[in-house]
Write a protein that holds these residues in place. Sequence first.
Motif, PDB file in Angstrom:
ATOM      1  N   LYS A 157       1.884  -4.108  -6.706  1.00 12.04           N
ATOM      2  CA  LYS A 157       2.221  -5.914  -6.664  1.00 12.04           C
ATOM      3  C   LYS A 157       3.360  -5.907  -6.760  1.00 12.04           C
ATOM      4  CE  LYS A 157       1.701  -8.648  -9.319  1.00 12.04           C
ATOM      5  NZ  LYS A 157       0.644 -10.158 -10.068  1.00 12.04           N
ATOM      6  N   THR A 186      -1.689  -0.332  -8.895  1.00 10.34           N
ATOM      7  CA  THR A 186      -3.079  -0.730  -8.661  1.00 10.34           C
ATOM      8  C   THR A 186      -4.014   0.593  -9.117  1.00 10.34           C
ATOM      9  OG1 THR A 186      -3.326  -0.588  -6.486  1.00 10.34           O
ATOM     10  CG2 THR A 186      -3.225  -3.367  -6.887  1.00 10.34           C
ATOM     11  N   ASN A 187      -3.924   1.763  -8.488  1.00 11.53           N
ATOM     12  CA  ASN A 187      -4.169   2.901  -8.829  1.00 11.53           C
ATOM     13  C   ASN A 187      -3.450   3.840  -9.383  1.00 11.53           C
ATOM     14  OD1 ASN A 187      -5.641   4.998  -9.064  1.00 11.53           O
ATOM     15  ND2 ASN A 187      -6.216   5.103  -6.355  1.00 11.53           N
ATOM     16  N   GLU A 193      -2.690   7.762  -8.495  1.00 18.89           N
ATOM     17  CA  GLU A 193      -2.125   7.953  -6.909  1.00 18.89           C
ATOM     18  C   GLU A 193      -0.643   8.242  -7.545  1.00 18.89           C
ATOM     19  OE1 GLU A 193      -3.164   4.316  -3.493  1.00 18.89           O
ATOM     20  OE2 GLU A 193      -1.135   4.110  -4.811  1.00 18.89           O
ATOM     21  N   SER A 231       0.363   2.346  -4.339  1.00 18.54           N
ATOM     22  CA  SER A 231       0.010   0.677  -4.404  1.00 18.54           C
ATOM     23  C   SER A 231       0.228   0.203  -5.054  1.00 18.54           C
ATOM     24  CB  SER A 231      -1.190   1.052  -3.469  1.00 18.54           C
ATOM     25  OG  SER A 231      -1.976   1.461  -2.518  1.00 18.54           O
ATOM     26  N   LYS A 291       0.934  -1.133  -0.081  1.00 22.14           N
ATOM     27  CA  LYS A 291       0.123  -0.178  -0.413  1.00 22.14           C
ATOM     28  C   LYS A 291       1.146   1.281   0.440  1.00 22.14           C
ATOM     29  CE  LYS A 291      -4.397  -1.261   1.448  1.00 22.14           C
ATOM     30  NZ  LYS A 291      -4.288  -2.414   0.376  1.00 22.14           N
ATOM     31  N   LYS A 292       0.391   2.567  -0.125  1.00 26.08           N
ATOM     32  CA  LYS A 292       0.870   3.955  -0.393  1.00 26.08           C
ATOM     33  C   LYS A 292       1.802   3.908   1.085  1.00 26.08           C
ATOM     34  CE  LYS A 292       1.123   8.161  -2.195  1.00 26.08           C
ATOM     35  NZ  LYS A 292      -0.631   9.368  -3.111  1.00 26.08           N
ATOM     36  N   GLU A 348       3.222   2.078   2.770  1.00 25.33           N
ATOM     37  CA  GLU A 348       3.661   0.913   3.672  1.00 25.33           C
ATOM     38  C   GLU A 348       5.444   1.015   3.419  1.00 25.33           C
ATOM     39  OE1 GLU A 348       3.099  -3.458   3.132  1.00 25.33           O
ATOM     40  OE2 GLU A 348       1.374  -2.638   2.207  1.00 25.33           O
TER      41      GLU A 348
END
Length: 150
Positions: free
Chosen positions: A98, A129-130, A133, A96, A74-75, A77
């Motif tokens: 993989k 994934t987004n 961001e 965020s 996750k962003k 992390e």
Amino acid sequence: MNKKLKKVVFISVIEVKVKGKIYLVATDRKYTESDEWALLESSGVIRVGITDYAQKELKDIVAIELPQVGRVVKKGEEIGVIDSVKATAPYYAPVSGKIVSVNRELERSPELLNKDPYGAGWIVVIEPTNISEYETLLKPEDYAEKLKKK
């Protein structure tokens, strides 16, 4: 005659002088508040590393903990730790997604983080994934201004 050619890539940089030290900010990528860079590649993945400022503050880097390929992050992390003669410092996911690749060369040659933080010293590649961001990260000029306030 079979000579190995060394790939040389030129990037545009902003030079920032802070307390007598010069830091380079590459203009082709975005930045986090915690001193990571993120480069959106044409394939849609994001290559990640630490900034020139971060590597100079850490001084001589002696080891790095790389995350597992396939790990979902996750962003913001923490995804690993960098060890230097001065300190141990975490590094964080700028977006965020993989983790699809890690720079195994850093296990053998962690000093690449000092020698070439914007090139051979990259750390991971994330499949976001987004993608929006990425747009929220600091532009090079904004990151340079942030450094001036240190």
